[in-house]
Motif scaffolding. Structure first.
Motif, mmCIF file in Angstrom:
data_model
loop_
_atom_site.group_PDB
_atom_site.id
_atom_site.type_symbol
_atom_site.label_atom_id
_atom_site.label_comp_id
_atom_site.label_asym_id
_atom_site.label_seq_id
_atom_site.Cartn_x
_atom_site.Cartn_y
_atom_site.Cartn_z
ATOM 1 N N ALA A 27 0.845 -1.197 0.000
ATOM 2 C CA ALA A 27 0.000 0.000 0.000
ATOM 3 C C ALA A 27 0.881 1.249 0.000
ATOM 4 O O ALA A 27 0.653 2.183 -0.778
ATOM 5 N N TYR A 28 1.880 1.260 0.855
ATOM 6 C CA TYR A 28 2.825 2.386 0.931
ATOM 7 C C TYR A 28 3.528 2.575 -0.420
ATOM 8 O O TYR A 28 3.624 3.682 -0.934
ATOM 9 N N TYR A 29 4.009 1.479 -0.983
ATOM 10 C CA TYR A 29 4.726 1.525 -2.257
ATOM 11 C C TYR A 29 3.865 2.162 -3.356
ATOM 12 O O TYR A 29 4.293 3.082 -4.052
ATOM 13 N N TYR A 30 2.645 1.672 -3.529
ATOM 14 C CA TYR A 30 1.782 2.191 -4.594
ATOM 15 C C TYR A 30 1.310 3.621 -4.300
ATOM 16 O O TYR A 30 1.197 4.436 -5.212
ATOM 17 N N ALA A 31 1.047 3.928 -3.047
ATOM 18 C CA ALA A 31 0.603 5.278 -2.692
ATOM 19 C C ALA A 31 1.683 6.304 -3.018
ATOM 20 O O ALA A 31 1.395 7.357 -3.598
ATOM 21 N N PHE A 32 2.913 6.012 -2.647
ATOM 22 C CA PHE A 32 3.977 6.986 -2.894
ATOM 23 C C PHE A 32 4.430 7.004 -4.343
ATOM 24 O O PHE A 32 4.893 8.033 -4.830
ATOM 25 N N SER A 33 4.262 5.915 -5.049
ATOM 26 C CA SER A 33 4.511 5.915 -6.482
ATOM 27 C C SER A 33 3.520 6.852 -7.176
ATOM 28 O O SER A 33 3.896 7.653 -8.038
ATOM 29 N N ALA A 34 2.254 6.770 -6.766
ATOM 30 C CA ALA A 34 1.220 7.653 -7.321
ATOM 31 C C ALA A 34 1.506 9.109 -6.983
ATOM 32 O O ALA A 34 1.429 9.988 -7.844
ATOM 33 N N ALA A 35 1.829 9.365 -5.721
ATOM 34 C CA ALA A 35 2.081 10.743 -5.285
ATOM 35 C C ALA A 35 3.283 11.340 -6.009
ATOM 36 O O ALA A 35 3.247 12.505 -6.425
ATOM 37 N N GLU A 36 4.325 10.554 -6.188
ATOM 38 C CA GLU A 36 5.511 11.055 -6.887
ATOM 39 C C GLU A 36 5.197 11.383 -8.338
ATOM 40 O O GLU A 36 5.595 12.433 -8.851
ATOM 41 N N ALA A 37 4.463 10.484 -9.004
ATOM 42 C CA ALA A 37 4.080 10.745 -10.395
ATOM 43 C C ALA A 37 3.215 11.993 -10.484
ATOM 44 O O ALA A 37 3.401 12.831 -11.373
ATOM 45 N N ARG A 38 2.275 12.130 -9.564
ATOM 46 C CA ARG A 38 1.392 13.299 -9.558
ATOM 47 C C ARG A 38 2.185 14.589 -9.402
ATOM 48 O O ARG A 38 1.988 15.547 -10.137
ATOM 49 N N VAL A 39 3.093 14.609 -8.447
ATOM 50 C CA VAL A 39 3.905 15.811 -8.215
ATOM 51 C C VAL A 39 4.774 16.104 -9.438
ATOM 52 O O VAL A 39 4.923 17.257 -9.839
ATOM 53 N N ASN A 40 5.304 15.068 -10.057
ATOM 54 C CA ASN A 40 6.147 15.268 -11.244
ATOM 55 C C ASN A 40 5.359 15.786 -12.445
ATOM 56 O O ASN A 40 5.939 16.401 -13.340
ATOM 57 N N LEU A 41 4.065 15.525 -12.471
ATOM 58 C CA LEU A 41 3.228 15.975 -13.594
ATOM 59 C C LEU A 41 2.439 17.250 -13.259
ATOM 60 O O LEU A 41 1.526 17.615 -13.989
ATOM 61 N N GLU A 42 2.792 17.906 -12.180
ATOM 62 C CA GLU A 42 2.076 19.100 -11.703
ATOM 63 C C GLU A 42 1.842 20.134 -12.810
ATOM 64 O O GLU A 42 0.778 20.725 -12.900
ATOM 65 N N TYR A 43 2.826 20.339 -13.648
ATOM 66 C CA TYR A 43 2.727 21.408 -14.651
ATOM 67 C C TYR A 43 2.500 20.878 -16.062
ATOM 68 O O TYR A 43 2.599 21.631 -17.018
ATOM 69 N N ASP A 44 2.182 19.617 -16.193
ATOM 70 C CA ASP A 44 1.874 19.048 -17.498
ATOM 71 C C ASP A 44 0.438 19.445 -17.836
ATOM 72 O O ASP A 44 -0.513 18.950 -17.228
ATOM 73 N N GLU A 45 0.297 20.333 -18.793
ATOM 74 C CA GLU A 45 -1.025 20.889 -19.119
ATOM 75 C C GLU A 45 -2.012 19.841 -19.623
ATOM 76 O O GLU A 45 -3.218 20.060 -19.567
ATOM 77 N N ARG A 46 -1.511 18.701 -20.086
ATOM 78 C CA ARG A 46 -2.418 17.651 -20.576
ATOM 79 C C ARG A 46 -3.202 17.006 -19.441
ATOM 80 O O ARG A 46 -4.299 16.500 -19.669
ATOM 81 N N VAL A 47 -2.644 16.996 -18.225
ATOM 82 C CA VAL A 47 -3.287 16.263 -17.135
ATOM 83 C C VAL A 47 -3.431 17.038 -15.834
ATOM 84 O O VAL A 47 -4.112 16.570 -14.925
ATOM 85 N N SER A 48 -2.823 18.198 -15.710
ATOM 86 C CA SER A 48 -2.861 18.893 -14.417
ATOM 87 C C SER A 48 -4.293 19.201 -13.973
ATOM 88 O O SER A 48 -4.630 19.017 -12.803
#
Length: 176
Positions: free
Chosen positions: A94-115
Motif C-alpha cells: 500500500a505504501y509503495y503504490y501510494a507513494f509511487s502515485a504521489a511522486e508521479a502526480r507531483v512530477n506531472l504538476e505542470y503538465d497541461e495535458r493532465v494537471s
C-alpha cells in the motif's frame, strides 16, 4: 525501503486484461506513448472501488503502466486497516503504490495535458480516502523513511484546500 513487489495481475480474467490493454494502447497512442490515466470508477462492468480479487488484479495492471488513479486505488485496497474486505492486504505494498502515485502526480504538476484532470480527481469525494491514507503514511513514516518534501507539501496543501467542492467528471478525458 527495498520492496520486492509481487504480481497478482493474474487474478483478473484474461478478457478483462485484454480490454485493459486496448484501453492502454488507445490512450498511449493519443499521448505519443507518454501517459495513461484511467479515472472512471468502472471498467468493463467492474466497479474499481468494490472489493474483489479481479479488481485488484486489474488495478495492478493499470498501475504497472503508471496510472496514478489506479495506484491510489490499489494502495487503498491493500491497506490492512481498510474497512472494506479486499482479498489482498499489505501495508508495505500500500505504501509503495501510494507513494509511487504521489511522486508521479507531483512530477506531472505542470503538465497541461493532465494537471486539470488530476486537480479534479484530487478534489473529488473519492480522493478524500486517499488523502487521509497519504497523510497517515506521512505522519507514521516521515521520521523513518525518506519522503519527498514536495509530496509532504502537496498533501498539506490538499488538506488545507479540501473544501473547494469541485466535481470530478467521469467524462473528462486526456483529449479534453
Amino acid at each position: 525501503m527495498a520492496l520486492k513487489t509481487i504480481s497478482f495481475v493474474g487474478l483478473a480474467p484474461e478478457k478483462l486484461l485484454e480490454a485493459a490493454e486496448i484501453e492502454i494502447q488507445s490512450q498511449l497512442h493519443h499521448t505519443d506513448g507518454e501517459l495513461f490515466l484511467y479515472r472512471k470508477p468502472k471498467f468493463k462492468g467492474y466497479n474499481l472501488l468494490r472489493p474483489s480479487a479481479e479488481v485488484q488484479g486489474l488495478l495492478q495492471y493499470f498501475a504497472s503502466i503508471g496510472c496514478v488513479c489506479s495506484e491510489y486505488r490499489l494502495a487503498y485496497s491493500l491497506l490492512p486497516n481498510n474497512v472494506d474486505e479486499w482479498p489482498l492486504k499489505s501495508e508495505d505494498l500500500a505504501y509503495y503504490y501510494a507513494f509511487s502515485a504521489a511522486e508521479a502526480r507531483v512530477n506531472l504538476e505542470y503538465d497541461e495535458r493532465v494537471s486539470n484532470l488530476f486537480e479534479a480527481f484530487e478534489y473529488s469525494s473519492e480522493f478524500a480516502r486517499y488523502r487521509y491514507m497519504m497523510n497517515d503514511f506521512i505522519r507514521k513514516y516521515a521520521g523513518s523513511r525518506t519522503i519527498s518534501t514536495d509530496i509532504i507539501w502537496h498533501f498539506q496543501y490538499l488538506s488545507k484546500h479540501d473544501d473547494k467542492d469541485q466535481e470530478f467528471s467521469e467524462n473528462m478525458t486526456l483529449d479534453s
